[in-house]
Write a protein that holds these residues in place. Structure first.
Motif, short mmCIF file in Angstrom:
data_model
loop_
_atom_site.label_atom_id
_atom_site.label_comp_id
_atom_site.label_asym_id
_atom_site.label_seq_id
_atom_site.Cartn_x
_atom_site.Cartn_y
_atom_site.Cartn_z
N PHE A 1 -74.37 13.32 1.44
CA PHE A 1 -73.62 14.35 2.16
C PHE A 1 -74.39 15.67 2.15
O PHE A 1 -74.46 16.37 3.16
CB PHE A 1 -72.24 14.51 1.51
CG PHE A 1 -71.36 15.49 2.21
CD1 PHE A 1 -70.78 15.19 3.43
CD2 PHE A 1 -71.11 16.72 1.64
CE1 PHE A 1 -69.96 16.10 4.07
CE2 PHE A 1 -70.29 17.64 2.27
CZ PHE A 1 -69.72 17.32 3.49
N ILE A 2 -74.98 16.02 1.01
CA ILE A 2 -75.79 17.24 0.90
C ILE A 2 -77.01 17.15 1.82
O ILE A 2 -77.34 18.11 2.52
CB ILE A 2 -76.20 17.50 -0.56
CG1 ILE A 2 -74.97 17.89 -1.39
CG2 ILE A 2 -77.27 18.58 -0.65
CD1 ILE A 2 -75.24 18.00 -2.87
N LEU A 3 -77.67 16.00 1.84
CA LEU A 3 -78.83 15.81 2.72
C LEU A 3 -78.43 15.95 4.19
O LEU A 3 -79.11 16.64 4.96
CB LEU A 3 -79.47 14.44 2.47
CG LEU A 3 -80.64 14.09 3.38
CD1 LEU A 3 -81.81 15.04 3.12
CD2 LEU A 3 -81.05 12.65 3.16
N TRP B 1 -77.94 19.59 4.97
CA TRP B 1 -79.20 20.33 5.16
C TRP B 1 -79.86 19.98 6.50
O TRP B 1 -80.47 20.85 7.14
CB TRP B 1 -80.16 20.07 4.01
CG TRP B 1 -79.85 20.94 2.83
CD1 TRP B 1 -79.34 20.56 1.63
CD2 TRP B 1 -80.02 22.36 2.76
NE1 TRP B 1 -79.18 21.65 0.83
CE2 TRP B 1 -79.59 22.77 1.48
CE3 TRP B 1 -80.47 23.33 3.65
CZ2 TRP B 1 -79.62 24.11 1.08
CZ3 TRP B 1 -80.48 24.65 3.24
CH2 TRP B 1 -80.07 25.04 1.97
N ILE B 2 -79.74 18.74 6.93
CA ILE B 2 -80.28 18.37 8.25
C ILE B 2 -79.52 19.11 9.35
O ILE B 2 -80.13 19.65 10.29
CB ILE B 2 -80.21 16.84 8.44
CG1 ILE B 2 -81.21 16.15 7.50
CG2 ILE B 2 -80.48 16.46 9.89
CD1 ILE B 2 -81.08 14.65 7.43
N LEU B 3 -78.19 19.19 9.22
CA LEU B 3 -77.40 19.93 10.22
C LEU B 3 -77.73 21.42 10.20
O LEU B 3 -77.78 22.07 11.25
CB LEU B 3 -75.91 19.71 9.98
CG LEU B 3 -75.39 18.30 10.28
CD1 LEU B 3 -73.94 18.16 9.87
CD2 LEU B 3 -75.59 17.97 11.74
N ILE B 4 -77.97 21.97 9.01
CA ILE B 4 -78.37 23.39 8.91
C ILE B 4 -79.70 23.60 9.60
O ILE B 4 -79.89 24.59 10.33
CB ILE B 4 -78.40 23.83 7.43
CG1 ILE B 4 -76.99 23.97 6.88
CG2 ILE B 4 -79.16 25.15 7.28
CD1 ILE B 4 -76.92 24.24 5.39
N ALA B 5 -80.65 22.68 9.40
CA ALA B 5 -81.96 22.81 10.06
C ALA B 5 -81.83 22.74 11.58
O ALA B 5 -82.45 23.52 12.31
CB ALA B 5 -82.90 21.72 9.55
N ILE B 6 -81.00 21.83 12.07
CA ILE B 6 -80.78 21.72 13.52
C ILE B 6 -80.14 23.00 14.06
O ILE B 6 -80.54 23.53 15.10
CB ILE B 6 -79.91 20.48 13.84
CG1 ILE B 6 -80.70 19.20 13.55
CG2 ILE B 6 -79.43 20.50 15.28
CD1 ILE B 6 -79.87 17.94 13.60
N TRP C 1 -77.05 24.29 -5.27
CA TRP C 1 -77.29 24.74 -6.66
C TRP C 1 -76.07 24.45 -7.52
O TRP C 1 -76.21 24.00 -8.66
CB TRP C 1 -77.64 26.21 -6.65
CG TRP C 1 -77.78 26.78 -8.01
CD1 TRP C 1 -78.88 26.72 -8.82
CD2 TRP C 1 -76.80 27.53 -8.75
NE1 TRP C 1 -78.62 27.35 -10.00
CE2 TRP C 1 -77.35 27.86 -9.99
CE3 TRP C 1 -75.50 27.92 -8.46
CZ2 TRP C 1 -76.66 28.58 -10.95
CZ3 TRP C 1 -74.81 28.63 -9.42
CH2 TRP C 1 -75.39 28.94 -10.64
N ALA C 2 -74.87 24.71 -7.01
CA ALA C 2 -73.65 24.47 -7.77
C ALA C 2 -73.49 22.99 -8.11
O ALA C 2 -73.06 22.64 -9.21
CB ALA C 2 -72.44 24.98 -6.99
N TYR C 3 -73.85 22.11 -7.18
CA TYR C 3 -73.73 20.67 -7.44
C TYR C 3 -74.72 20.23 -8.51
O TYR C 3 -74.37 19.48 -9.43
CB TYR C 3 -73.94 19.87 -6.16
CG TYR C 3 -73.94 18.37 -6.44
CD1 TYR C 3 -72.77 17.71 -6.73
CD2 TYR C 3 -75.14 17.66 -6.43
CE1 TYR C 3 -72.77 16.36 -7.02
CE2 TYR C 3 -75.15 16.30 -6.71
CZ TYR C 3 -73.96 15.65 -7.00
OH TYR C 3 -73.97 14.31 -7.29
#
Length: 95
Positions: free
Chosen positions: A45-47, A50-55, A89-91
């Motif tokens: 889910f985190i990965l 991050w992919i959605l954030i990059a897009i 970081w929290a995770y």
């Protein structure tokens, strides 16, 4: 009226630091717990996040360059990146 203090009330009890090491150990016992293993579903889910954030970053950069907007792209991209970084970081640093 001024309060009256005795020397026992005014100074900290430092006699516990001046004891003989043979009297009693400083540490009585230690309990060690096993760390919680990482959850593969959460890491996936985190990965994906991050992919959605990059897009999103690429799309915002493209839109800001393509259309005349009165702000810099970092006003949108930086808070998104910072929130994702803090959540990751929290995770990974939780107890």
């Amino acid at each position: 009226m001024k309060p009256h203090y005795t020397h026992h009330q005014m100074f900290a009890n430092t006699t516990r630091f001046n004891r003989d090491p043979e009297d009693a150990p400083l540490v009585e016992e230690v309990h060690v717990t096993k760390p919680v293993p990482a959850n593969p579903r959460v890491e996936r889910f985190i990965l994906i996040g991050w992919i959605l954030i990059a897009i999103k970053h690429v799309l915002v950069i493209w839109a800001v360059q393509r259309y005349p907007v009165p702000f810099h792209q970092l006003w949108i991209n930086f808070p998104t990146f910072l929130l994702g970084l803090m959540a990751t970081w929290a995770y990974y640093t939780h107890e």
